[in-house]
Design an enzyme around this catalytic site. Structure first.
Site, PDB file in Angstrom:
ATOM      1  N   HIS A  16       0.757  -1.285  -0.171  1.00  0.00           N
ATOM      2  CA  HIS A  16      -0.002  -0.123  -0.063  1.00  0.00           C
ATOM      3  C   HIS A  16       0.905   1.273  -0.097  1.00  0.00           C
ATOM      4  O   HIS A  16       1.706   1.462   0.770  1.00  0.00           O
ATOM      5  CB  HIS A  16      -1.023   0.084   1.299  1.00  0.00           C
ATOM      6  CG  HIS A  16      -2.024  -1.014   1.022  1.00  0.00           C
ATOM      7  ND1 HIS A  16      -2.923  -1.349   2.150  1.00  0.00           N
ATOM      8  CD2 HIS A  16      -2.465  -1.665   0.121  1.00  0.00           C
ATOM      9  CE1 HIS A  16      -3.830  -2.182   1.689  1.00  0.00           C
ATOM     10  NE2 HIS A  16      -3.506  -2.454   0.409  1.00  0.00           N
TER      11      HIS A  16
ATOM     12  N   ARG B 151      -5.713 -11.603  -2.325  1.00  0.00           N
ATOM     13  CA  ARG B 151      -6.691 -10.938  -2.103  1.00  0.00           C
ATOM     14  C   ARG B 151      -7.289 -10.353  -3.309  1.00  0.00           C
ATOM     15  O   ARG B 151      -6.678  -9.928  -4.100  1.00  0.00           O
ATOM     16  CB  ARG B 151      -6.256  -9.689  -1.168  1.00  0.00           C
ATOM     17  CG  ARG B 151      -7.273  -9.008  -0.641  1.00  0.00           C
ATOM     18  CD  ARG B 151      -6.877  -7.630   0.117  1.00  0.00           C
ATOM     19  NE  ARG B 151      -6.630  -6.770  -0.356  1.00  0.00           N
ATOM     20  CZ  ARG B 151      -7.095  -5.276   0.051  1.00  0.00           C
ATOM     21  NH1 ARG B 151      -7.977  -5.144   0.949  1.00  0.00           N
ATOM     22  NH2 ARG B 151      -6.549  -4.428  -0.585  1.00  0.00           N
TER      23      ARG B 151
ATOM     24  N   GLU C 236     -14.843  -4.543   6.330  1.00  0.00           N
ATOM     25  CA  GLU C 236     -14.549  -3.219   6.098  1.00  0.00           C
ATOM     26  C   GLU C 236     -15.481  -2.135   6.506  1.00  0.00           C
ATOM     27  O   GLU C 236     -14.862  -1.214   7.206  1.00  0.00           O
ATOM     28  CB  GLU C 236     -14.001  -3.015   5.009  1.00  0.00           C
ATOM     29  CG  GLU C 236     -13.058  -4.167   4.385  1.00  0.00           C
ATOM     30  CD  GLU C 236     -12.340  -3.879   3.070  1.00  0.00           C
ATOM     31  OE1 GLU C 236     -11.626  -2.959   2.704  1.00  0.00           O
ATOM     32  OE2 GLU C 236     -12.913  -4.743   2.059  1.00  0.00           O
TER      33      GLU C 236
ATOM     34  N   ASP D 233     -11.370   1.425   5.747  1.00  0.00           N
ATOM     35  CA  ASP D 233     -12.635   1.962   5.162  1.00  0.00           C
ATOM     36  C   ASP D 233     -13.622   2.131   6.083  1.00  0.00           C
ATOM     37  O   ASP D 233     -14.593   2.744   5.882  1.00  0.00           O
ATOM     38  CB  ASP D 233     -13.038   0.690   4.068  1.00  0.00           C
ATOM     39  CG  ASP D 233     -12.244   0.713   2.694  1.00  0.00           C
ATOM     40  OD1 ASP D 233     -12.432   1.710   2.039  1.00  0.00           O
ATOM     41  OD2 ASP D 233     -11.364   0.051   2.680  1.00  0.00           O
TER      42      ASP D 233
ATOM     43  N   ARG E 280      -4.218  -2.829   9.933  1.00  0.00           N
ATOM     44  CA  ARG E 280      -4.308  -1.480  10.175  1.00  0.00           C
ATOM     45  C   ARG E 280      -3.218  -0.797   9.232  1.00  0.00           C
ATOM     46  O   ARG E 280      -2.536  -1.442   8.630  1.00  0.00           O
ATOM     47  CB  ARG E 280      -3.629  -1.391  11.723  1.00  0.00           C
ATOM     48  CG  ARG E 280      -4.248  -2.202  12.792  1.00  0.00           C
ATOM     49  CD  ARG E 280      -3.532  -2.568  13.833  1.00  0.00           C
ATOM     50  NE  ARG E 280      -3.201  -1.339  14.654  1.00  0.00           N
ATOM     51  CZ  ARG E 280      -2.074  -0.748  15.249  1.00  0.00           C
ATOM     52  NH1 ARG E 280      -0.997  -1.562  15.081  1.00  0.00           N
ATOM     53  NH2 ARG E 280      -2.115   0.283  16.010  1.00  0.00           N
TER      54      ARG E 280
ATOM     55  N   ARG F  67      -9.757   5.353  -2.575  1.00  0.00           N
ATOM     56  CA  ARG F  67      -8.945   4.681  -1.497  1.00  0.00           C
ATOM     57  C   ARG F  67      -8.783   5.107  -0.196  1.00  0.00           C
ATOM     58  O   ARG F  67      -8.728   6.498  -0.233  1.00  0.00           O
ATOM     59  CB  ARG F  67      -8.031   3.737  -2.169  1.00  0.00           C
ATOM     60  CG  ARG F  67      -8.231   2.811  -3.179  1.00  0.00           C
ATOM     61  CD  ARG F  67      -6.484   2.069  -3.517  1.00  0.00           C
ATOM     62  NE  ARG F  67      -7.155   1.028  -4.525  1.00  0.00           N
ATOM     63  CZ  ARG F  67      -7.635  -0.190  -3.982  1.00  0.00           C
ATOM     64  NH1 ARG F  67      -7.833  -0.649  -2.876  1.00  0.00           N
ATOM     65  NH2 ARG F  67      -7.811  -1.382  -4.885  1.00  0.00           N
TER      66      ARG F  67
END
Length: 938
Positions: A168, A436, A557, A597, A635, A769
């Site tokens: 990320h 994922r 989420e 989220d 996290r 996002r």
């Protein structure tokens, strides 16, 4: 920059030092930190002067002193002077100023990190009592509570601690820059631990000077967007730096500590409960560049890193074990290994240990070749390849047993000990790569497969009950749905291809190579069953045996998904076909909880509360079904994405939620901050284990919070939710305000990751996002995702309950770890915010009425939230109880403020039509510098 004593004359060798970062209130223990910062700043100043000239140096120094004067004295004249200087800069000057102030922050970070290491070593040298967050502290607490060897052994036998590195993107620095920063850290550590001669001192300074010069002459920004393979390589660098060396060291220290306290542990070896995880190369949710080829490459690169490490260690071990059979005894196991070894050199005829190691090396080299991997040094002779890591570990264990038996335990505890542990921990795969994907993708793929196999099925149009019934029917059949003789959509082909690659990885590297399949946006039982059905297509689920080869993990989420999570899992466990699969998985089910989220959906307070309640609900469901719950915490680095100190966060979980196992994501710039330095990396890894140990053995039986606490949190959450949703989703024009008042558009164009900033081309907040959402607010110094709604919630609570309400909240802050941790994180975030600077970003909003209306609400809630935090905690000022962090943050502001000012000015020019590429470069450089100054902003 110059010393904080600005009235003193400037010395001949002018230094651009950073002493103001630590000078204020610095005690004796911080003099070493101040010394390091002075040194790094002086060398940076010398570099700037020599590379850019005296005029640039003087300009930087003038801006620095003015910014410090404004921050220190709150002098309006200084603010005006700062504005005047910054507004008058040319584009090239602006870029040089930005680069200089950015490096100030990076160098200060390095010095602060090294100081943390220094203080840890000082405590150890002084024999201080164990500090909170260490395994020594946890073990002492367990002894105090009467938890003995049996309880500890039971924990370790079933424990799992798994940090999962993700790609990320909030790390904006290039690997080249990180490498130089690591070199600076290594030199500082050497200076700190070595009594230097004058020549050595000069050599160290020269090495620092070279590293800083290289940093200055190296571009901070990437010119092209990272590819997935680049992200894999970046992630692997932390294994060389930290994980491969430090994880075995943690085990050794823990085993030795247990044995020292209780001789019964002396001959015991702990199970390898640490496991490394990764999403890099397997997380394709919204990332079209994660393909079967990318997964294959990631797995190959990981295996190459693991086997390369083992081969290098074996080579060194062979050189060390020169034991002569005429002087030492040799076990039958080692004698057999030596006899099978292809090493027939007459020089090693009487050295069976060396012969055995040569044979092990040759076998592992053959394994690497069979996997298509590069080998560091080719063996002189061939040997059969190892079938798996267990066989390699068994041969190393044979060496260990023989050495111990012949009285050479000291040798067994040398290089061999960490090598055995590394093989047991990292296997042939290094880290488990999770798959994922979004539940919507699974639905489309399953619908297509069913329609082609059974025309007229109409899966997409079925309700949930009909879908579940159909999926259960298909799961009972060994017949695959996909056919090699039919053509499918590119999406379906891609999904099946990556699953086939995962199945191949299980055969090549072992099942631990791809251990988990995470389902994003899971909100129904069918979301889980669809994935199980797809796994059946490639043999990773075998219906006749009731065997499932990897964990299928729903990720809940949004607020609504969290609220429904317990009911969904209850219904899933009620299906015999799924219950049978769990029997083969040790009756353990993993559930992932999404912090990012849920925060973007409902705000910080409601997100935290709904996560907490979801855990309680899940625990009850799992208890009724006789299953073990393993939580995977998604996290991020910032508080707005679930960040904050890991130790406190784990202990703040509901009692019984941490059942000896935890998986937790490590993302963005936090990976470098936690694991870029091996000493800090070891401390952070140890903290995860210590918190898991305490939460399991000390907190699992804790009573539930008082009902009045739960009632109060429910009321606070409801008010905070209304405030957050009212602003973000119900205020006309808020999207426009967000896009115009932050650098979100520019962040989207940064080459900081392979993943797009938004799941779609929409500008809607719902589609954005969570990372750019949080990162954007951090850059403008508002930090909205980490506090908005708390002030409104506390005001409403007090309005209804008066002083008794405030007294209750103060009691909750004192006695309830969950609420205390929530307040602590908010305290930190509000301390890093700055409403005056945020107001400058608001000026970028073109619609004056919209700007004034929304910013007025932001300012009011910011002020209310600060009042609320102070009232509930009983503090007179933010971070009153954490003076070290308060000083660090306060003294960083003068180095961040000019970057914010320049960012706003460059944004105004760019959006006004200035197409000069230096303007865009300057904006991106400010993003880097501000992120460095704030540290955990992504």
């Amino acid at each position: 920059m110059s010393s904080a004593a600005d009235t003193l004359p400037r010395p001949a060798a002018v230094d651009l030092n950073l002493s103001a970062l630590v000078a204020e209130g610095a005690g004796a223990e911080h003099l070493e930190l101040q010394s390091d910062i002075r040194l790094l700043g002086r060398l940076l100043g010398d570099t700037v002067r020599r590379q850019e000239g005296e005029a640039t140096f003087d300009l930087i120094e003038r801006i620095r002193q003015t910014a410090i004067r404004f921050r220190r004295d709150e002098e309006e004249g200084a603010r005006g002077g700062l504005d005047g200087v910054l507004n008058a800069l040319s584009r090239d000057q602006a870029i040089q100023i930005i680069r200089a102030f950015s490096y100030f922050s990076h160098l200060a970070n390095i010095a602060e990190d090294q100081h943390h290491v220094r203080r840890t070593r000082a405590h150890a040298s002084a024999g201080s009592a164990p500090r909170e967050g260490t395994l020594a502290f946890s073990l002492s607490r367990l002894r105090e509570r009467g938890i003995g060897r049996a309880g500890l052994q039971a924990f370790f036998d079933g424990a799992l601690v798994c940090p999962v590195l993700t790609a990320h993107p909030t790390e904006v620095r290039r690997k080249s820059n990180l490498d130089q920063e690591r070199q600076i850290a290594r030199v500082l550590a050497f200076r700190d631990r070595t009594r230097l001669t004058p020549d050595e001192e000069r050599d160290c300074e020269a090495a620092l000077r070279r590293a800083i010069l290289t940093l200055w002459q190296t571009g901070i920004l990437r010119r092209t967007r990272l590819k997935v393979i680049d992200e894999v390589a970046n992630g692997l660098s932390y294994y060389d730096q930290t994980f491969l060396g430090e994880l075995p060291g943690i085990y050794a220290a823990l085993e030795d500590a247990l044995a020292a306290a209780d001789p019964a542990w002396a001959d015991m070896e702990l199970p390898s409960f640490f496991r490394m995880g990764s999403w890099i190369g397997g997380d394709r949710d919204g990332n079209p560049f994660v393909t079967a080829d990318a997964l294959r490459a990631a797995l190959r690169m990981q295996s190459e890193r693991a086997l390369g490490h083992y081969l290098r260690e074996l080579h060194a071990l062979g050189a060390e074990l020169s034991l002569d059979a005429r002087h030492v005894s040799v076990s039958d196991e080692v004698a057999a290994l030596a006899a099978r070894s292809p090493d027939r050199s007459p020089h090693r005829r009487d050295e069976p240990y060396r012969q055995a190691v040569s044979g092990i090396y040759a076998g592992l080299a053959a394994t690497a070749r069979a996997l298509g991997l590069a080998v560091p040094a080719r063996p002189t002779e061939e040997a059969p390849a190892y079938t798996d890591a267990a066989a390699l570990h068994a041969d190393l264990t044979a060496l260990h047993r023989s050495l111990v038996a012949n009285g050479s335990e000291a040798l067994a505890r040398g290089r061999l000990r960490p090598l055995r542990r590394a093989v047991d921990t990292f296997g042939l795969h290094l880290a488990g790569v999770d798959l994922r994907q979004n539940a919507d993708v699974h639905e489309r793929v399953v619908a297509e497969l069913l329609e082609r196999a059974r025309p007229g099925t109409g899966y997409a149009g079925l309700d949930e009950a009909a879908r579940v019934a159909l999926l259960v029917d298909e799961l009972a059949s060994p017949r695959p749905l996909a056919s090699a003789y039919l053509a499918y959509s590119p999406e379906t082909d891609a999904e099946l291809a990556i699953l086939r690659e995962a199945a191949d990885a299980h055969h090549r590297y072992g099942a631990a190579a791809v251990p988990t399949y995470v389902i994003s946006k899971a909100n129904a039982v069918s979301d889980v069953l669809e994935v199980v059905l797809l796994l059946k297509e490639v043999g990773l689920m075998r219906p006749e045996e009731g065997a499932l080869a990897l964990d299928v993990v729903p990720l809940f989420e949004t607020i609504a998904d969290l609220q429904a999570s317990a009911a969904i899992m209850d219904a899933l466990f009620g299906l015999p076909v799924y219950a049978r699969l769990l029997d083969g998985r040790g009756r353990t089910q993993e559930v992932m909880l999404g912090y990012s989220d849920s925060n973007k959906d409902g705000g910080f307070l409601t997100s935290g509360w709904e996560l907490y309640k979801a855990e309680i609900g899940l625990m009850e469901v799992f208890r009724r079904h006789g299953l073990r719950l393993r939580l995977f915490h998604g996290r991020g680095g910032s508080v707005g994405r679930g960040g904050g100190p890991s130790y406190q966060a784990i202990l703040a979980q509901p009692g019984g939620a941490v059942q000896g196992a935890i998986r937790i994501t490590e993302q963005g710039e936090v990976i470098a901050a936690k694991y870029g330095n091996p000493d800090l990396g070891r401390r952070n890894l140890e903290t995860l284990a210590a918190a898991t140990l305490e939460a399991t053995l000390l907190h699992s039986g804790e009573p539930a919070p008082r009902p009045v606490y739960l009632e109060a949190m429910e009321a606070l959450s409801a008010s905070a939710y209304r405030a957050f949703r009212g602003l973000v989703y119900e205020t006309p024009g808020f999207e426009q305000y967000f896009w115009q008042s932050t650098v979100i558009s520019e962040i989207a164009n940064l080459n900081i990751g392979s993943r797009p900033a938004s799941r779609t081309n929409s500008r809607r907040i719902e589609d954005l996002r969570a990372i750019p959402w949080v990162f954007g607010w951090a850059q403008c110094r508002l930090m909205l995702p980490g506090w908005y709604g708390f002030g409104a919630a506390v005001e409403a609570f007090q309005a209804e309950r008066g002083e008794a309400g405030l007294a209750l909240l103060q009691e909750m802050a004192r006695d309830w770890p969950f609420f205390r941790t929530l307040l602590s994180n908010m305290d930190m975030v509000l301390s890093k915010s700055d409403i005056a600077i945020a107001s400058r970003y608001a000026e970028l909003v073109e619609d004056k009425a919209l700007r004034e209306a929304i910013f007025g609400r932001l300012r009011g809630e910011w002020e209310a939230s600060i009042r609320a935090v102070l009232a509930v905690t009983g503090q007179e000022r933010l971070l009153e109880r954490n003076p070290l962090l308060a000083r660090s943050i306060r003294n960083r502001f003068p180095y961040i403020d000019p970057l914010n000012h320049l960012q706003v000015e460059l944004l105004r020019r760019h959006r006004g039509g200035d197409t000069d590429e230096r303007v865009v470069e300057g904006i991106h450089l400010t993003i880097n510098g501000i992120a460095a100054g704030l540290r955990n902003s992504g």
